[in-house]
Enzyme design. Structure first.
Site, PDB file in Angstrom:
ATOM      1  CE  LYS A  42      35.152   7.260  42.824  1.00  0.00           C
ATOM      2  NZ  LYS A  42      36.186   6.564  42.027  1.00  0.00           N
ATOM      3  N   GLY A  43      32.079  13.263  41.560  1.00  0.00           N
ATOM      4  CA  GLY A  43      32.340  14.456  40.756  1.00  0.00           C
ATOM      5  C   GLY A  43      32.244  15.790  41.467  1.00  0.00           C
ATOM      6  CG  ASP A 101      29.455  16.121  38.904  1.00  0.00           C
ATOM      7  OD1 ASP A 101      28.225  15.885  38.969  1.00  0.00           O
ATOM      8  OD2 ASP A 101      30.282  15.264  38.532  1.00  0.00           O
ATOM      9  CG  ASP A 104      23.323  14.414  30.744  1.00  0.00           C
ATOM     10  OD1 ASP A 104      22.635  15.103  29.970  1.00  0.00           O
ATOM     11  OD2 ASP A 104      23.962  13.414  30.357  1.00  0.00           O
ATOM     12  CE  LYS A 132      26.801  17.154  29.487  1.00  0.00           C
ATOM     13  NZ  LYS A 132      27.091  15.774  29.057  1.00  0.00           N
ATOM     14  CG  PHE A 153      31.289  13.289  28.254  1.00  0.00           C
ATOM     15  CD1 PHE A 153      30.201  12.706  28.875  1.00  0.00           C
ATOM     16  CD2 PHE A 153      32.546  13.154  28.841  1.00  0.00           C
ATOM     17  CE1 PHE A 153      30.354  11.980  30.051  1.00  0.00           C
ATOM     18  CE2 PHE A 153      32.708  12.432  30.014  1.00  0.00           C
ATOM     19  CZ  PHE A 153      31.607  11.850  30.618  1.00  0.00           C
ATOM     20  CB  VAL A 154      32.423  18.960  30.089  1.00  0.00           C
ATOM     21  CG1 VAL A 154      31.904  19.776  28.906  1.00  0.00           C
ATOM     22  CG2 VAL A 154      31.331  18.797  31.139  1.00  0.00           C
ATOM     23  NE  ARG A 166      36.858  11.070  39.683  1.00  0.00           N
ATOM     24  CZ  ARG A 166      35.569  10.909  39.401  1.00  0.00           C
ATOM     25  NH1 ARG A 166      34.785  11.958  39.264  1.00  0.00           N
ATOM     26  NH2 ARG A 166      35.056   9.704  39.263  1.00  0.00           N
TER      27      ARG A 166
HETATM   28  P1  IMP Z   1      22.131  12.538  35.067  1.00  0.00           P
HETATM   29  O1  IMP Z   1      21.562  11.533  36.034  1.00  0.00           O
HETATM   30  O2  IMP Z   1      21.889  12.163  33.637  1.00  0.00           O
HETATM   31  O3  IMP Z   1      21.706  13.949  35.350  1.00  0.00           O
HETATM   32  O4  IMP Z   1      23.692  12.421  35.180  1.00  0.00           O
HETATM   33  C1  IMP Z   1      24.338  12.976  36.223  1.00  0.00           C
HETATM   34  C2  IMP Z   1      25.715  12.381  36.419  1.00  0.00           C
HETATM   35  O5  IMP Z   1      26.276  11.893  35.200  1.00  0.00           O
HETATM   36  C3  IMP Z   1      26.645  13.464  36.900  1.00  0.00           C
HETATM   37  O6  IMP Z   1      26.630  13.562  38.296  1.00  0.00           O
HETATM   38  C4  IMP Z   1      27.971  13.014  36.331  1.00  0.00           C
HETATM   39  O7  IMP Z   1      28.596  12.140  37.236  1.00  0.00           O
HETATM   40  C5  IMP Z   1      27.627  12.271  35.078  1.00  0.00           C
HETATM   41  N1  IMP Z   1      27.781  13.133  33.874  1.00  0.00           N
HETATM   42  C6  IMP Z   1      26.799  13.639  33.094  1.00  0.00           C
HETATM   43  N2  IMP Z   1      27.297  14.372  32.085  1.00  0.00           N
HETATM   44  C7  IMP Z   1      28.636  14.337  32.241  1.00  0.00           C
HETATM   45  C8  IMP Z   1      29.728  14.947  31.513  1.00  0.00           C
HETATM   46  O8  IMP Z   1      29.572  15.677  30.501  1.00  0.00           O
HETATM   47  N3  IMP Z   1      30.974  14.692  31.985  1.00  0.00           N
HETATM   48  C9  IMP Z   1      31.208  13.908  33.081  1.00  0.00           C
HETATM   49  N4  IMP Z   1      30.231  13.335  33.790  1.00  0.00           N
HETATM   50  C10 IMP Z   1      28.945  13.543  33.373  1.00  0.00           C
HETATM   51 MG    MG Z   2      28.145  12.879  39.552  1.00  0.00          MG
END
Ligand code: IMP
Ligand code: MG
Length: 177
Positions: A42-43, A101, A104, A132, A153-154, A166
Site C-alpha cells: 500500500k505504501g 515507496d 530496503d 535505504k 525505520f521511517v 500513513r
Molecule cells: P524490501 O523488500 O526489503 O526492499 O522492503 C520493501 C518494503 O518493506 C517496502 O515496500 C515497505 O513496505 C517496507 N519497508 C522497508 N523499510 C521500511 C521503513 O523504514 N518504513 C516502512 N516500511 C518499510
Molecule cells: Mg511497500
C-alpha cells in the site's frame, strides 16, 4: 516493541520539490509515449498520486496497482514475497514504471521486476521515493530515486508501521522507546 514518532527526516516542502523534479525528468524521457505506472501497495499510493500529477499533461499514462507482502507487521524483511492482489491490466508491450515507496533489501522489487519482465513489458524502470543503503538483493541501480536515507525505520507519506502513520504529510523516523 514500544515506538514513538521521532524527528522529521524529509519535510513536506522537500518532498514536493523532489517529486516535481522526478515528474519532469520522467516527462522528458518518455515524451510521446504512454507510460504505465504500477504502484506497489500500500505504501506507494501517496507518492504515486503526487508523481503522476507532476508529470506533464501531454504524457499519456495508465495506472494500476499490485499488492505483495514481504514484511508483515515487523520492521525486518522476511525472505519471501507473495502476490496478494495482481494487476487488472496486461503490461505486455508496455512501458512500465514500477513505483515503490521504499527499497530496503530490494527483495520485493527483485520479485516484482522478475514477474513483470516475464510478462513481456517493453521497458521496465523503477521509481522509488526512498532508498535505504541495504539495497543489495535487487542488484541494479534504481532509475528514479527521491531520497537516499540512512538505515532507520521511517513512517509517513504513505509508509506505515503496523498500518499506522500513513497519513503523516512528511517522512519521520520511528524511534524505539
Ligand atoms: P524490501 O523488500 O526489503 O526492499 O522492503 C520493501 C518494503 O518493506 C517496502 O515496500 C515497505 O513496505 C517496507 N519497508 C522497508 N523499510 C521500511 C521503513 O523504514 N518504513 C516502512 N516500511 C518499510
Ligand atoms: Mg511497500
Amino acid at each position: 516493541m514500544k515506538t514513538a514518532l521521532g524527528t522529521v527526516l524529509i519535510t513536506e516542502d522537500e518532498l514536493r520539490r523532489r517529486i516535481g523534479e522526478m515528474g519532469r525528468q520522467i516527462s522528458a524521457e518518455y515524451a510521446g509515449r504512454t507510460v504505465t505506472f504500477v504502484g506497489i501497495l500500500k505504501g506507494s499510493f501517496v507518492f504515486l498520486a503526487d508523481l503522476i500529477r507532476s508529470v506533464s499533461s501531454e504524457l499519456h499514462i495508465e495506472v494500476d496497482f499490485m499488492s505483495v507482502s514481504s514484511y508483515g507487521d515487523a520492521t525486518t524483511t522476511s525472505g519471501t514475497v507473495h502476490i496478494e492482489k495482481d494487476l487488472g491490466i496486461s503490461i505486455e508491450g508496455k512501458d512500465v514504471i514500477i513505483v515503490e515507496d521504499i527499497v530496503d533489501t530490494g527483495l520485493t522489487l527483485l520479485h516484482v521486476y522478475n514477474i513483470f519482465s516475464a510478462r513481456g513489458a517493453r521497458s521496465l524502470r523503477v521509481a522509488a521515493l526512498l532508498e535505504k543503503p541495504g539495497n543489495s538483493k535487487y542488484n541494479r541501480p534504481l532509475d528514479y530515486v527521491g531520497f537516499k536515507i540512512p538505515n532507520k525505520f521511517v513512517v509517513g507519506f504513505g509508509l506505515d508501521y503496523a498500518q499506522v502513520y500513513r497519513n503523516l504529510p512528511d517522512i519521520r523516523v520511528l524511534d524505539e522507546i
